[in-house]
Motif scaffolding. Structure first.
Motif, PDB file in Angstrom:
ATOM      1  N   TYR A  74      19.750 -11.001  33.004  1.00  0.00           N
ATOM      2  CA  TYR A  74      20.861 -10.158  32.574  1.00  0.00           C
ATOM      3  C   TYR A  74      21.628 -10.981  31.552  1.00  0.00           C
ATOM      4  O   TYR A  74      21.769 -12.192  31.701  1.00  0.00           O
ATOM      5  CB  TYR A  74      21.786  -9.815  33.748  1.00  0.00           C
TER       6      TYR A  74
ATOM      7  N   LYS B 206      17.023 -13.710  36.359  1.00  0.00           N
ATOM      8  CA  LYS B 206      16.574 -13.003  37.556  1.00  0.00           C
ATOM      9  C   LYS B 206      15.625 -13.922  38.329  1.00  0.00           C
ATOM     10  O   LYS B 206      15.005 -14.819  37.765  1.00  0.00           O
ATOM     11  CB  LYS B 206      15.824 -11.733  37.171  1.00  0.00           C
TER      12      LYS B 206
ATOM     13  N   GLU C 120      19.936  -5.948  29.995  1.00  0.00           N
ATOM     14  CA  GLU C 120      18.959  -6.365  30.995  1.00  0.00           C
ATOM     15  C   GLU C 120      17.608  -6.514  30.318  1.00  0.00           C
ATOM     16  O   GLU C 120      17.165  -5.638  29.583  1.00  0.00           O
ATOM     17  CB  GLU C 120      18.852  -5.325  32.110  1.00  0.00           C
TER      18      GLU C 120
ATOM     19  N   THR D 232      21.566 -17.705  40.846  1.00  0.00           N
ATOM     20  CA  THR D 232      22.954 -18.046  40.558  1.00  0.00           C
ATOM     21  C   THR D 232      23.115 -19.490  40.109  1.00  0.00           C
ATOM     22  O   THR D 232      24.029 -19.809  39.358  1.00  0.00           O
ATOM     23  CB  THR D 232      23.848 -17.773  41.779  1.00  0.00           C
TER      24      THR D 232
ATOM     25  N   THR E 191      30.016  -7.698  39.901  1.00  0.00           N
ATOM     26  CA  THR E 191      29.299  -7.928  41.143  1.00  0.00           C
ATOM     27  C   THR E 191      27.835  -8.187  40.823  1.00  0.00           C
ATOM     28  O   THR E 191      27.201  -7.400  40.133  1.00  0.00           O
ATOM     29  CB  THR E 191      29.425  -6.712  42.077  1.00  0.00           C
ATOM     30  N   LEU E 192      27.325  -9.298  41.334  1.00  0.00           N
ATOM     31  CA  LEU E 192      25.924  -9.654  41.121  1.00  0.00           C
ATOM     32  C   LEU E 192      25.126  -9.387  42.387  1.00  0.00           C
ATOM     33  O   LEU E 192      25.634  -9.551  43.491  1.00  0.00           O
ATOM     34  CB  LEU E 192      25.792 -11.137  40.755  1.00  0.00           C
ATOM     35  N   ASP E 193      23.894  -9.016  42.206  1.00  0.00           N
ATOM     36  CA  ASP E 193      22.981  -8.870  43.323  1.00  0.00           C
ATOM     37  C   ASP E 193      22.351 -10.233  43.560  1.00  0.00           C
ATOM     38  O   ASP E 193      21.422 -10.630  42.870  1.00  0.00           O
ATOM     39  CB  ASP E 193      21.916  -7.826  43.001  1.00  0.00           C
ATOM     40  N   GLU E 194      22.886 -10.976  44.529  1.00  0.00           N
ATOM     41  CA  GLU E 194      22.433 -12.349  44.764  1.00  0.00           C
ATOM     42  C   GLU E 194      20.948 -12.426  45.110  1.00  0.00           C
ATOM     43  O   GLU E 194      20.313 -13.439  44.900  1.00  0.00           O
ATOM     44  CB  GLU E 194      23.253 -13.005  45.869  1.00  0.00           C
ATOM     45  N   LYS E 195      20.395 -11.348  45.627  1.00  0.00           N
ATOM     46  CA  LYS E 195      18.974 -11.342  45.962  1.00  0.00           C
ATOM     47  C   LYS E 195      18.114 -11.249  44.710  1.00  0.00           C
ATOM     48  O   LYS E 195      16.925 -11.514  44.756  1.00  0.00           O
ATOM     49  CB  LYS E 195      18.663 -10.176  46.890  1.00  0.00           C
ATOM     50  N   ASN E 196      18.720 -10.859  43.588  1.00  0.00           N
ATOM     51  CA  ASN E 196      17.953 -10.607  42.368  1.00  0.00           C
ATOM     52  C   ASN E 196      18.224 -11.627  41.261  1.00  0.00           C
ATOM     53  O   ASN E 196      17.549 -11.606  40.251  1.00  0.00           O
ATOM     54  CB  ASN E 196      18.255  -9.188  41.867  1.00  0.00           C
TER      55      ASN E 196
ATOM     56  N   ASN F 196      29.219 -13.143  45.682  1.00  0.00           N
ATOM     57  CA  ASN F 196      28.433 -12.399  44.701  1.00  0.00           C
ATOM     58  C   ASN F 196      29.295 -11.819  43.570  1.00  0.00           C
ATOM     59  O   ASN F 196      28.852 -10.954  42.834  1.00  0.00           O
ATOM     60  CB  ASN F 196      27.638 -11.287  45.383  1.00  0.00           C
TER      61      ASN F 196
END
Length: 147
Positions: free
Chosen positions: A48, A131, A43, A113, A105-110, A69
């Motif tokens: 990432y 990000k 990171e 994509t 698993t990705l944090d789509e808010k962060n 996600n």
């Protein structure tokens, strides 16, 4: 299996099973564990970075898919056994080019994509997942009117 017999205080039947079954079962479990490629995830401030070790594949063998996600990385390599067997005779053959699948698993808010990029080089698959940058907050000047 070893060609040289080890000396031991145990009886011959234990030596037999150790030589023929013990090591082969251990090697089998090691080979199964190796089917999942090793992964490094880094990171940085803005992204990432995934490094996946998968030697022996071509970039066309990989399928990287984002479903909601979940980031799925898979590869499948098939070797035409008939062509290989006609050209060479193997005394021992341990290379196997089966497939694998890894999911993250990705944090789509962060993450952005739509800007994920990848490359395959020297046996490593690199994925760069940017990000979402924080939008710089601009100062707003509010004019005050005198009534």
């Amino acid at each position: 299996m070893t060609l040289v017999r080890r000396k031991s205080n145990s009886n011959l039947s234990n030596l037999f099973f150790d030589d023929f079954f013990g090591r082969e079962l251990a090697n089998l479990s090691n080979r199964q564990a190796e089917k999942q490629p090793a992964v490094n995830i880094k990171e940085t401030e803005d992204a990432y970075k995934i490094e996946l070790s998968a030697p022996g594949f071509e970039k066309e063998d990989f399928k990287v898919e984002l479903n909601e996600n979940i980031l799925n990385i898979s590869a499948e390599k098939t070797v035409n056994e008939e062509e290989t067997d006609k050209k060479e005779t193997f005394l021992r053959k341990e290379f196997s080019y089966s497939g694998f699948k890894r999911s993250f698993t990705l944090d789509e808010k962060n993450v952005e994509t739509s800007k994920i990029v990848g490359k395959y080089e020297k046996g490593l698959l690199y994925l760069h997942i940017p990000k979402i940058g924080e939008k710089e907050k601009e100062a707003k000047f509010i004019k005050i009117n005198i009534a």
